[in-house]
Design an enzyme around this catalytic site. Structure first.
Site, PDB file in Angstrom:
ATOM      1  N   HIS A 105     -49.670   9.984  15.837  1.00 57.60           N
ATOM      2  CA  HIS A 105     -50.071   9.096  16.937  1.00 57.60           C
ATOM      3  C   HIS A 105     -49.216   9.399  18.155  1.00 57.60           C
ATOM      4  O   HIS A 105     -48.032   9.724  18.005  1.00 57.60           O
ATOM      5  CB  HIS A 105     -49.879   7.629  16.519  1.00 57.60           C
ATOM      6  CG  HIS A 105     -50.614   6.675  17.398  1.00 57.60           C
ATOM      7  ND1 HIS A 105     -50.107   6.234  18.591  1.00 57.60           N
ATOM      8  CD2 HIS A 105     -51.839   6.116  17.266  1.00 57.60           C
ATOM      9  CE1 HIS A 105     -50.984   5.425  19.151  1.00 57.60           C
ATOM     10  NE2 HIS A 105     -52.050   5.346  18.375  1.00 57.60           N
TER      11      HIS A 105
ATOM     12  N   ASP B 210     -56.725   4.985  11.490  1.00 61.52           N
ATOM     13  CA  ASP B 210     -57.960   5.582  10.982  1.00 61.52           C
ATOM     14  C   ASP B 210     -57.847   6.085   9.546  1.00 61.52           C
ATOM     15  O   ASP B 210     -58.846   6.462   8.950  1.00 61.52           O
ATOM     16  CB  ASP B 210     -58.383   6.745  11.895  1.00 61.52           C
ATOM     17  CG  ASP B 210     -58.761   6.253  13.279  1.00 61.52           C
ATOM     18  OD1 ASP B 210     -59.545   5.298  13.351  1.00 61.52           O
ATOM     19  OD2 ASP B 210     -58.251   6.788  14.269  1.00 61.52           O
TER      20      ASP B 210
HETATM   21  N1  CMC Z   1     -51.557  17.071  11.422  1.00 57.95           N
HETATM   22  C1  CMC Z   1     -50.700  18.096  11.558  1.00 57.95           C
HETATM   23  N2  CMC Z   1     -49.880  18.257  12.625  1.00 57.95           N
HETATM   24  C2  CMC Z   1     -49.927  17.320  13.582  1.00 57.95           C
HETATM   25  C3  CMC Z   1     -50.786  16.222  13.505  1.00 57.95           C
HETATM   26  C4  CMC Z   1     -51.616  16.104  12.362  1.00 57.95           C
HETATM   27  N3  CMC Z   1     -52.450  15.081  12.227  1.00 57.95           N
HETATM   28  N4  CMC Z   1     -50.628  15.446  14.593  1.00 57.95           N
HETATM   29  C5  CMC Z   1     -49.704  16.052  15.359  1.00 57.95           C
HETATM   30  N5  CMC Z   1     -49.271  17.177  14.741  1.00 57.95           N
HETATM   31  C6  CMC Z   1     -48.228  18.092  15.206  1.00 57.95           C
HETATM   32  C7  CMC Z   1     -48.763  19.067  16.239  1.00 57.95           C
HETATM   33  O1  CMC Z   1     -49.278  20.234  15.630  1.00 57.95           O
HETATM   34  C8  CMC Z   1     -47.532  19.336  17.078  1.00 57.95           C
HETATM   35  O2  CMC Z   1     -46.721  20.216  16.337  1.00 57.95           O
HETATM   36  P1  CMC Z   1     -45.714  21.261  17.084  1.00 57.95           P
HETATM   37  O3  CMC Z   1     -44.876  20.426  18.031  1.00 57.95           O
HETATM   38  O4  CMC Z   1     -44.929  21.845  15.974  1.00 57.95           O
HETATM   39  O5  CMC Z   1     -46.601  22.233  17.816  1.00 57.95           O
HETATM   40  C9  CMC Z   1     -46.830  17.980  17.089  1.00 57.95           C
HETATM   41  O6  CMC Z   1     -47.239  17.316  15.889  1.00 57.95           O
HETATM   42  C10 CMC Z   1     -47.184  17.115  18.280  1.00 57.95           C
HETATM   43  O7  CMC Z   1     -48.613  17.058  18.379  1.00 57.95           O
HETATM   44  P2  CMC Z   1     -49.366  16.667  19.705  1.00 57.95           P
HETATM   45  O8  CMC Z   1     -50.804  16.986  19.534  1.00 57.95           O
HETATM   46  O9  CMC Z   1     -48.647  17.239  20.897  1.00 57.95           O
HETATM   47  O10 CMC Z   1     -49.093  15.124  19.741  1.00 57.95           O
HETATM   48  P3  CMC Z   1     -49.971  14.055  20.450  1.00 57.95           P
HETATM   49  O11 CMC Z   1     -49.105  12.901  20.703  1.00 57.95           O
HETATM   50  O12 CMC Z   1     -50.674  14.623  21.623  1.00 57.95           O
HETATM   51  O13 CMC Z   1     -51.060  13.779  19.303  1.00 57.95           O
HETATM   52  C11 CMC Z   1     -52.769  12.843  18.035  1.00 57.95           C
HETATM   53  C12 CMC Z   1     -51.500  12.578  18.871  1.00 57.95           C
HETATM   54  C13 CMC Z   1     -53.253  11.514  17.513  1.00 57.95           C
HETATM   55  C14 CMC Z   1     -53.830  13.460  18.941  1.00 57.95           C
HETATM   56  C15 CMC Z   1     -52.420  13.800  16.866  1.00 57.95           C
HETATM   57  O14 CMC Z   1     -51.425  13.240  16.052  1.00 57.95           O
HETATM   58  C16 CMC Z   1     -53.662  14.171  16.035  1.00 57.95           C
HETATM   59  O15 CMC Z   1     -54.398  15.069  16.406  1.00 57.95           O
HETATM   60  N6  CMC Z   1     -53.898  13.439  14.894  1.00 57.95           N
HETATM   61  C17 CMC Z   1     -55.093  13.660  14.110  1.00 57.95           C
HETATM   62  C18 CMC Z   1     -56.266  12.917  14.715  1.00 57.95           C
HETATM   63  C19 CMC Z   1     -56.163  11.413  14.517  1.00 57.95           C
HETATM   64  O16 CMC Z   1     -55.879  10.938  13.432  1.00 57.95           O
HETATM   65  N7  CMC Z   1     -56.433  10.663  15.587  1.00 57.95           N
HETATM   66  C20 CMC Z   1     -56.409   9.203  15.579  1.00 57.95           C
HETATM   67  C21 CMC Z   1     -55.287   8.660  16.409  1.00 57.95           C
HETATM   68  S1  CMC Z   1     -54.930   6.923  16.111  1.00 57.95           S
HETATM   69  C22 CMC Z   1     -56.309   6.051  16.613  1.00 57.95           C
HETATM   70  C23 CMC Z   1     -56.807   6.308  17.984  1.00 57.95           C
HETATM   71  O17 CMC Z   1     -56.059   6.402  18.948  1.00 57.95           O
HETATM   72  O18 CMC Z   1     -58.024   6.380  18.121  1.00 57.95           O
END
Ligand code: CMC
Length: 426
Positions: free
Chosen positions: A304, A361
């Site tokens: 998140h 989720d």
């Molecule tokens: N699985 C594996 N690695 C992950 C994941 C994941 N679910 N989420 C983040 N990471 C890693 C990412 O690869 C990155 O690694 P590194 O720094 O080594 O390159 C690091 O964590 C930071 O990721 P980011 O994408 O820069 O972080 P963010 O704050 O932009 O991402 C997120 C937040 C929710 C988009 C992401 O965690 C994600 O894609 N999760 C899966 C989709 C999901 O479950 N979404 C629902 C979010 S909660 C409800 C809502 O808001 O609707």
């Protein structure tokens, strides 16, 4: 004297006001930054950018705290109904008996959908995603109910119209998608019971409304009711800032929610768990792939932007799933896989180092499956829940005399001025 933050640039020192929230969060007010220094800020994805000062929802991502208007999500989920929470978010107070009754009367009065709207549903191509249909239908509401935004009374009617009709339209679209007769809302049923009845009652098989499922749906929708400046809510506020009507702003929120990194994750989680179930060794493969930087695969329902600890909503949902399964004496192999996956991930260095925990989720789809909700409707369920938040956030802006058009700036990185080349010389 109010505190300031100093910035030194090209030998000059500038001072900017420090803004402190009621929970101690601090921000630099840079609204005069460009005017005084010529600089702008650059923050792709708005990772460090506060877009507004808001009195609706408080999230502490480090400690896993979520509060609506000061009330903890745990208490609201335990003691309130979704209707009360919707009222709280929109009106800033928990309703009295009388206020809740009047709100419920309005919700009931607004629950029918214009019969002509049914034809729209029928004309969407079969297989259309319900989120696309919902977004289009909410915009269409403006044509059917063109008066809004003037007097307080009209605002109440518009708000309850959205809350009530979107719920009816969601159930209606499901019925039409399976070729069944639409079930109309009933005045004797509560908001959540009415939805389940509209979804599942049929002339040949009357629906038994299970009170456990009604409770579970109340909790599900309460947990989704608001989450401060997430992608869809920010969209509602940005689109609304052009002074567009409330329906169009909400429709933009629905479109933003659709994506798999946001609300669409609840559908993606179930699809991922299904893939794992149908693939021997799928669990460890999924974890391995999620850790591989060269693989775009992510563990859906994990991670998140704000929570760097266990999402408090996921905690409540996990307990609720266990409760529903015990009370209804049901099981789901996907729940076992989800729990196993969580256990593996939470002990893995990659997930620990990246602060990745289950988010809202992760368990929500399993709960929705227990209610009989089809997977492609999951994000619609999220959207119905998020409506009060979107409305409250839009209203907070609309009621603000200093409400400004949202218009970010950019750093241009394209070609510098060049000479136009006639088509025959290219
Ligand atoms: N699985 C594996 N690695 C992950 C994941 C994941 N679910 N989420 C983040 N990471 C890693 C990412 O690869 C990155 O690694 P590194 O720094 O080594 O390159 C690091 O964590 C930071 O990721 P980011 O994408 O820069 O972080 P963010 O704050 O932009 O991402 C997120 C937040 C929710 C988009 C992401 O965690 C994600 O894609 N999760 C899966 C989709 C999901 O479950 N979404 C629902 C979010 S909660 C409800 C809502 O808001 O609707």
């Amino acid at each position: 004297m109010a505190e300031t933050v100093k910035l030194t640039f090209e030998g000059e020192t500038y001072e900017f006001p420090l803004v402190i929230g009621t929970e101690g969060e601090k921000a630099i007010d840079i609204s005069k930054l460009r005017q005084t220094t010529g600089l702008i800020t650059l923050d792709p994805g708005f990772v460090n950018t506060g877009s507004c000062v808001s009195a609706i929802t408080f999230v502490d991502g480090e400690k896993g705290i979520l509060r609506f208007r000061g009330y903890s999500i745990e208490e609201l989920a335990r003691y309130s109904s979704f209707r009360e929470v919707a009222y709280l978010l929109i009106h800033n107070v928990l309703p009295t008996h009388e206020e809740l009754q009047n709100f419920s009367i309005l919700l009931n009065d607004q629950s029918m959908v214009h019969e002509d709207m049914q034809h729209f549903f029928e004309t969407f191509p079969r297989g259309s995603h319900p989120m696309g249909i919902l977004s289009a239908m909410v915009t269409a509401l403006k044509s059917f109910y063109p008066y809004l935004q003037s007097a307080e009374e009209e605002m109440d009617r518009t708000v309850t119209r959205l809350l009530s009709k979107v719920r009816t339209m969601a159930a209606m679209s499901y019925k039409i998608s399976i070729g069944h007769k639409v079930t109309y809302p009933r005045p004797d049923l509560s908001y959540c019971a009415n939805f389940l009845n509209m979804m599942f009652d049929s002339p040949v098989k009357p629906y038994h409304i299970h009170k456990e499922l009604v409770k579970a749906l109340n909790v599900f929708w309460i947990l989704h009711a608001d989450h401060e400046q997430n992608c869809s809510t920010a969209s509602v506020r940005v689109v609304g800032s052009g002074r567009v009507n409330l329906y169009a702003a909400i429709s933009a929120g629905i479109a933003a929610l659709w994506g798999p990194l946001h609300g669409g994750a609840n559908q993606a989680v179930i699809e991922m768990l299904m893939d794992i179930k149908n693939d021997r060794g799928g669990l460890s493969r999924a974890v391995k792939r999620a850790k591989d930087r060269n693989d775009p695969f992510r563990l859906m329902g994990f991670g998140h932007r704000v929570y760097k600890s266990y999402d408090p909503r996921a905690k409540i949902l996990k307990k609720m799933v266990d409760r529903v399964f015990t009370k209804l004496k049901i099981s789901d192999p996907l729940l076992d896989i989800a729990k196993e996956l969580e256990e593996i991930a939470l002990q893995d260095d990659y997930f620990i180092d990246h602060n990745l925990y289950p988010n809202v989720d992760f368990y929500s789809g399993i709960l929705l499956r227990a209610m009989g909700i089809p997977t492609n409707m999951f994000t619609v369920m999220f959207a119905i829940g998020r409506l009060p938040g979107w409305i409250a956030q839009w209203k907070e802006d609309a009621d603000d005399p200093k409400w400004k058009l949202s218009r970010p700036r950019q750093i241009y990185a394209g070609p510098r001025k060049r000479k136009y080349v006639a088509i025959e010389k290219r």
